[in-house]
Design a protein around this motif. Structure first.
Motif, PDB file in Angstrom:
ATOM      1  N   ASN B  53      49.197  -0.995  -6.556  1.00  0.00           N
ATOM      2  CA  ASN B  53      49.045   0.157  -5.314  1.00  0.00           C
ATOM      3  C   ASN B  53      50.404   0.819  -5.114  1.00  0.00           C
ATOM      4  O   ASN B  53      50.956   0.759  -4.417  1.00  0.00           O
ATOM      5  N   PHE B  55      50.794   3.497  -2.411  1.00  0.00           N
ATOM      6  CA  PHE B  55      50.006   3.900  -1.663  1.00  0.00           C
ATOM      7  C   PHE B  55      50.128   3.302  -0.486  1.00  0.00           C
ATOM      8  O   PHE B  55      49.524   3.376   0.631  1.00  0.00           O
ATOM      9  N   ASP B 114      78.191   1.754   3.544  1.00  0.00           N
ATOM     10  CA  ASP B 114      77.517   3.295   4.946  1.00  0.00           C
ATOM     11  C   ASP B 114      75.877   3.723   4.448  1.00  0.00           C
ATOM     12  O   ASP B 114      75.064   3.919   4.050  1.00  0.00           O
ATOM     13  N   TYR B 115      75.189   2.520   5.577  1.00  0.00           N
ATOM     14  CA  TYR B 115      74.704   2.665   5.724  1.00  0.00           C
ATOM     15  C   TYR B 115      73.786   3.262   7.403  1.00  0.00           C
ATOM     16  O   TYR B 115      74.897   2.687   8.689  1.00  0.00           O
ATOM     17  N   TYR B 116      73.085   4.190   7.254  1.00  0.00           N
ATOM     18  CA  TYR B 116      72.775   5.102   8.374  1.00  0.00           C
ATOM     19  C   TYR B 116      71.977   4.740   9.711  1.00  0.00           C
ATOM     20  O   TYR B 116      70.838   3.903   9.019  1.00  0.00           O
ATOM     21  N   GLU B 118      70.719   4.186  14.362  1.00  0.00           N
ATOM     22  CA  GLU B 118      71.087   4.008  15.117  1.00  0.00           C
ATOM     23  C   GLU B 118      70.014   3.283  16.241  1.00  0.00           C
ATOM     24  O   GLU B 118      69.498   2.518  15.954  1.00  0.00           O
ATOM     25  N   ARG B 120      67.848   2.832  19.144  1.00  0.00           N
ATOM     26  CA  ARG B 120      66.844   2.839  18.893  1.00  0.00           C
ATOM     27  C   ARG B 120      66.872   1.915  20.237  1.00  0.00           C
ATOM     28  O   ARG B 120      66.170   2.388  21.289  1.00  0.00           O
ATOM     29  N   LYS B 131      75.001  -4.785   1.398  1.00  0.00           N
ATOM     30  CA  LYS B 131      74.250  -4.332   0.495  1.00  0.00           C
ATOM     31  C   LYS B 131      74.962  -5.070  -1.032  1.00  0.00           C
ATOM     32  O   LYS B 131      76.016  -5.685  -0.481  1.00  0.00           O
ATOM     33  N   TYR B 162      63.837   1.228   7.983  1.00  0.00           N
ATOM     34  CA  TYR B 162      63.368   2.169   7.657  1.00  0.00           C
ATOM     35  C   TYR B 162      61.574   2.436   7.045  1.00  0.00           C
ATOM     36  O   TYR B 162      61.192   3.571   7.179  1.00  0.00           O
ATOM     37  N   ASP B 164      57.426   1.694   7.119  1.00  0.00           N
ATOM     38  CA  ASP B 164      56.142   1.482   8.133  1.00  0.00           C
ATOM     39  C   ASP B 164      55.879   0.330   8.743  1.00  0.00           C
ATOM     40  O   ASP B 164      55.575   0.015   9.515  1.00  0.00           O
ATOM     41  N   ARG B 261      56.447  -0.257  13.059  1.00  0.00           N
ATOM     42  CA  ARG B 261      57.545  -0.743  12.673  1.00  0.00           C
ATOM     43  C   ARG B 261      57.874   0.447  14.201  1.00  0.00           C
ATOM     44  O   ARG B 261      58.470   0.362  15.158  1.00  0.00           O
ATOM     45  N   GLU B 262      57.282   2.208  14.194  1.00  0.00           N
ATOM     46  CA  GLU B 262      57.169   3.172  14.966  1.00  0.00           C
ATOM     47  C   GLU B 262      56.620   2.224  16.287  1.00  0.00           C
ATOM     48  O   GLU B 262      57.143   2.892  17.511  1.00  0.00           O
TER      49      GLU B 262
END
Lengths: 362, 480
Positions: B53, B55, B114-116, B118, B120, B131, B162, B164, B261-262
């Motif tokens: 799936n 989704f 090179d991984y962005y 923050e 938080r 990696k 990053y 969900d 996560r959020e």
């Protein structure tokens, strides 16, 4: 004296209660242990029955133009005697084997399997199960009826579309559609909210069975139940229904997050760029998933005019949105991609890192 | 006066005993129904096709590793073999003093990326994100950071993620290949927002494990892991299953669970000031959602999906139980404002009172009961007959729930194939109230003593044998 008598009664009650608990424990321990010990023997017996049944099913399949009654009454086929058929274990395995064969066979051979199924009276058994109260019995029976293509037009399925159990509702939808009903009409009958899993199950079912004709999909998209509206949008997107007479503005301003998200995803894939301005306007108040969908839309339909909007998103407080915005810049068009390359060498270390992350991980 | 006091205390203990029995019984009945429903439902879900799936929500597996040099390669291999479609593996090297990082770099061909990201969530500085150069390991990230403890490492992993949802797993746990399909199911099959999902964690001491996969599950040979297995059956099959069915689950095992996560970032991530960070996080999530009045769910999948090694020495076990007791007390006290508050619904009215009385105060009440009975018995104020009856009652009740839990395992999962496994479990259940339970009471009391008197807030060391080592030693034995 009265107190002592009460005390005695309490002690007797405690003892009786404890003994009952211990007896229950002993009973459970013994029965579970016996089950475990006999499990291997039962498995062996099952295996031997299974092999024999498979042998007879194969014999039946290679017979040509022989009525099933004649085949079964042959001397050599006495294996399916009345005595055997009364054995619940034997019937259970026979039933399983018929369904296994049904799953792997096609065409005439599948029809012959269906004859076996009818001959052994499983049709009646399933129908009986189908009208039972417990949800899983209804679902199992309906699943088997669907698998062996023994569905009969019945108001029962229509009633089940409103069943409180989701598995029953789902199988009812599949059965109704399989019997040739109008998909949109059937799906618009749904009243309960559909979960994401149910949505994908329905879409997978439609895809697998090649149901592609949808009359007035708008009826689903305009449905008052938001999840049915989402189903309509997903169907439209999956089957690329490009010409819909739907008020998308209403959907984009819907109070339901899922409706907004799936409407944007549909428009991104099947629509044009006429919604860029409104999406940019509603962007700040949206959930993260909707914002990502908007950025995807802009990526596919945006122009150079939208670069400032995307650039502003690089300052969002959520790194996931910042990254999505940077990816949008990279993918939208050559100019926006060039802008990202410019950011790679900018003096702002944050934007520089973002650009490098996207450029290195593409 | 003393006779009256003795009578009142005995009646009090008796009532407490009956209340606990009743609550366990209600939980048992509820769990049975939920397990039955779950089993029937699972037969109608095709988890295999479900995997395709597109989704499905994305998941990051965050696995903190500290001094895991012995097993890190095998553990990462096991995580990489998970079948979920949209998965990122984030291994956080929490400033290991051994060669954990070097082994991972060498075996998985890692390079600094090179991984962005923050910060938080507050965590110790991240030195680098690695990696693999090998595309086969493209969903693997290894984070190297300064040592800060498990909660700190999880927060670092969350800063990197990053996806969900994120899953917290103990790096040395064995996870079933299809575990995340099962765990994500409540998320995509709920009309409410699912903020967290827990699964059953079971013990695998002495089981046959090959290349990070469970080959044959066996009941542990040693008494201590075996008795813990029965505890796990009771907790996961009878306890958590029931609590989750009324959205009253207060704990998702730190070894295995997924979280939105959020939402976790919104509540501030893992709390570094408690050793019960797993429970504390779930309680904070409940609090947030109740305060915001958003319909939500803390779900639970009653299927064994994760296997871990139980402590097999008294020393290590006592440290673990000490930590659990401290974690429970800390969490309950941190959020005592939720107790009996109508705003928090089932959490305030049921879960919190239960945890206060049965889980936190339980060992105090038990220890007090035993001491009081001994003293009163010596003074001649306790009837010998009554004492014997109470002992029989407590034993029969304890045995009943252990046997019920083993029975539930047999009926709904049937993971142990040998009759001798059952014999050993039953025998252990008979012995548990006398030879094991008093120790757990003592360890809990010691935990509370350490927390309130000695002010201890740290984790103890958990010595592990490691599957890789076991496999190697098995191989060596076979070769010789």
């Amino acid at each position: 004296m009265t107190h002592y008598s009460y005390f005695e009664k309490l002690i007797i009650a405690i003892l009786v209660f404890s003994v009952i608990l211990i007896l229950i424990d002993v009973f459970i321990m013994v029965s579970v242990y016996i089950d475990k010990v006999s499990a291997k023997k039962i498995e062996q017996k099952k295996q031997s029955i299974r092999e024999k049944i498979q042998e007879y099913i194969s014999a039946w399949l290679i017979e040509d133009d022989v009525p099933i009654v004649d085949f079964m009454t042959r001397e050599t086929h006495n294996y399916f005697s009345d005595k055997q058929m009364k054995d619940p274990l034997f019937r259970e395995i026979l039933y399983e084997e018929i369904f296994i064969a049904n799953r792997v066979l096609l065409g005439d051979e599948q029809m012959k399997i269906k004859e076996l199924y009818k001959y052994f009276g499983f049709e009646q058994k399933i129908k009986k199960e189908f009208f039972k109260y417990k949800w899983y019995k209804i679902v199992n029976a309906a699943n088997d009826m669907l698998a062996i293509k023994a569905l009969e037009s019945s108001t029962r399925f229509t009633e089940l579309l409103d069943h409180p159990n989701q598995f029953v509702r789902l199988i009812a939808v599949k059965a109704e559609i399989s019997m040739g009903g109008d998909q949109v009409e059937i799906l618009s009958e749904l009243r309960y909210p559909l979960t994401d899993w149910e949505l994908y199950e329905i879409i997978n079912f439609l895809k697998r069975n090649n149901f592609k004709q949808f009359n007035s999909l708008e009826k689903l998209i305009d449905h008052k139940e938001p999840s049915v509206c989402v189903l309509g949008l997903l169907i439209a997107r999956t089957f690329q229904e490009l010409y819909l007479n739907v008020d998308f503005m209403k959907l984009l301003l819907s109070s339901n997050t899922r409706v907004r998200k799936y409407a944007i995803e549909y428009l991104a894939e099947c629509g044009d760029g006429s919604y860029v301005q409104i999406l940019k306007k509603i962007f700040p108040n949206q959930a993260e998933a909707v914002q990502k969908a908007i950025l995807k839309y802009v990526e596919l339909h945006g122009t150079d005019d939208d670069v400032p909007f995307i650039y502003n998103r690089l300052n969002d407080y959520r790194p996931a949105i910042q990254l999505k915005a940077a990816e949008t810049l990279y993918n939208m068009n050559t100019n926006s991609s060039g802008f990202l390359n410019y950011l790679e060498h900018s003096k702002d270390p944050k934007n520089q890192k973002l650009a490098i992350h996207v450029l290195r991980n593409q | 006066m003393l006779y009256f006091l003795s009578f009142v205390v005995q009646v009090g203990l008796f009532v407490y005993c009956l209340m606990i029995f009743l609550s366990y019984l209600l939980m048992g009945i509820r769990s049975w129904k939920v397990l039955q429903h779950h089993k029937q439902s699972n037969t109608n879900i095709d988890f295999h096709s479900f995997r395709q799936n597109p989704f499905l929500p994305s998941i990051s597996v965050v696995a903190p590793a500290y001094n895991e040099g012995l097993t890190i390669v095998e553990n990462i291999r096991s995580l990489l073999s998970l079948g979920y479609n949209n998965l990122t593996i984030i291994v956080v090297n929490d400033g290991s003093k051994d060669d954990t990082l070097e082994k991972a770099i060498q075996f998985y061909d890692l390079e600094i990326a090179d991984y962005y990201y923050e910060y938080r969530l507050d965590c110790k500085p991240i030195r680098a994100v690695y990696k693999s150069k090998n595309r086969a390991f493209k969903n693997l990230l290894v984070v190297d950071k300064e040592n800060g403890g498990k909660a700190d490492a999880l927060n670092a992993g969350l800063n990197i993620s990053y996806s969900d949802y994120f899953a917290c797993v103990d790096v040395d746990c064995l996870i079933e290949e299809n575990a995340f399909e099962h765990l994500i199911f409540p998320v995509i099959n709920s009309t409410k927002e699912v903020v967290a999902v827990g699964g059953i964690v079971w013990l695998n001491n002495n089981s046959d494990v090959f290349h990070g996969h469970m080959v044959k599950l066996k009941v542990p040979d040693k008494f201590l892991p075996r008795v813990q297995l029965i505890e796990y059956f009771r907790a996961f099959l009878l306890g958590r299953t029931a609590w989750s069915s009324i959205n009253g689950l207060l704990i998702i095992s730190g070894a295995f669970g997924i979280f939105n996560r959020e939402r976790v970032i919104e509540v501030g991530g893992y709390n570094k000031n408690t050793v019960g960070e797993d429970m504390e996080l779930v309680v904070r999530l409940h609090k947030l959602m109740r305060q915001k009045d958003i319909p939500y769910e803390v779900a639970y999948v009653p299927t064994p999906l994760c296997w871990t090694e139980a402590p097999d020495t008294r020393k290590v076990l006592s440290r673990q139980r000490n930590r659990w007791a401290r974690g429970t007390a800390e969490t309950l006290l941190m959020h005592k404002d939720m107790l009996l508050r109508p705003k928090y619904g089932v959490i305030g009215w049921l879960s919190f009172p239960y945890w206060f009385i049965a889980e936190w105060m339980g060992p105090f009440i038990e220890a007090f009961g035993i001491l009081f009975t001994i003293i009163m018995g010596l003074l001649g104020y306790v009837s010998g007959v009554f004492f014997a009856c109470m002992l029989t009652l407590v034993f029969s009740m304890a045995l009943f729930f252990s046997i019920l839990a083993v029975f539930a395992q047999e009926k709904f999962f049937n993971r142990y194939t040998e009759p001798q496994d059952l014999r050993r479990l039953f025998f252990t259940a008979l012995l548990e109230p006398f030879v094991y339970h008093p120790f757990t009471v003592y360890w809990s009391l010691k935990g509370n003593y350490d927390l309130f008197i000695k002010k201890v807030h740290s984790w103890g060391e958990m010595t592990r044998t490691g599957y890789a080592k076991k496999e190697n030693s098995d191989k060596t034995t076979a070769q010789t």
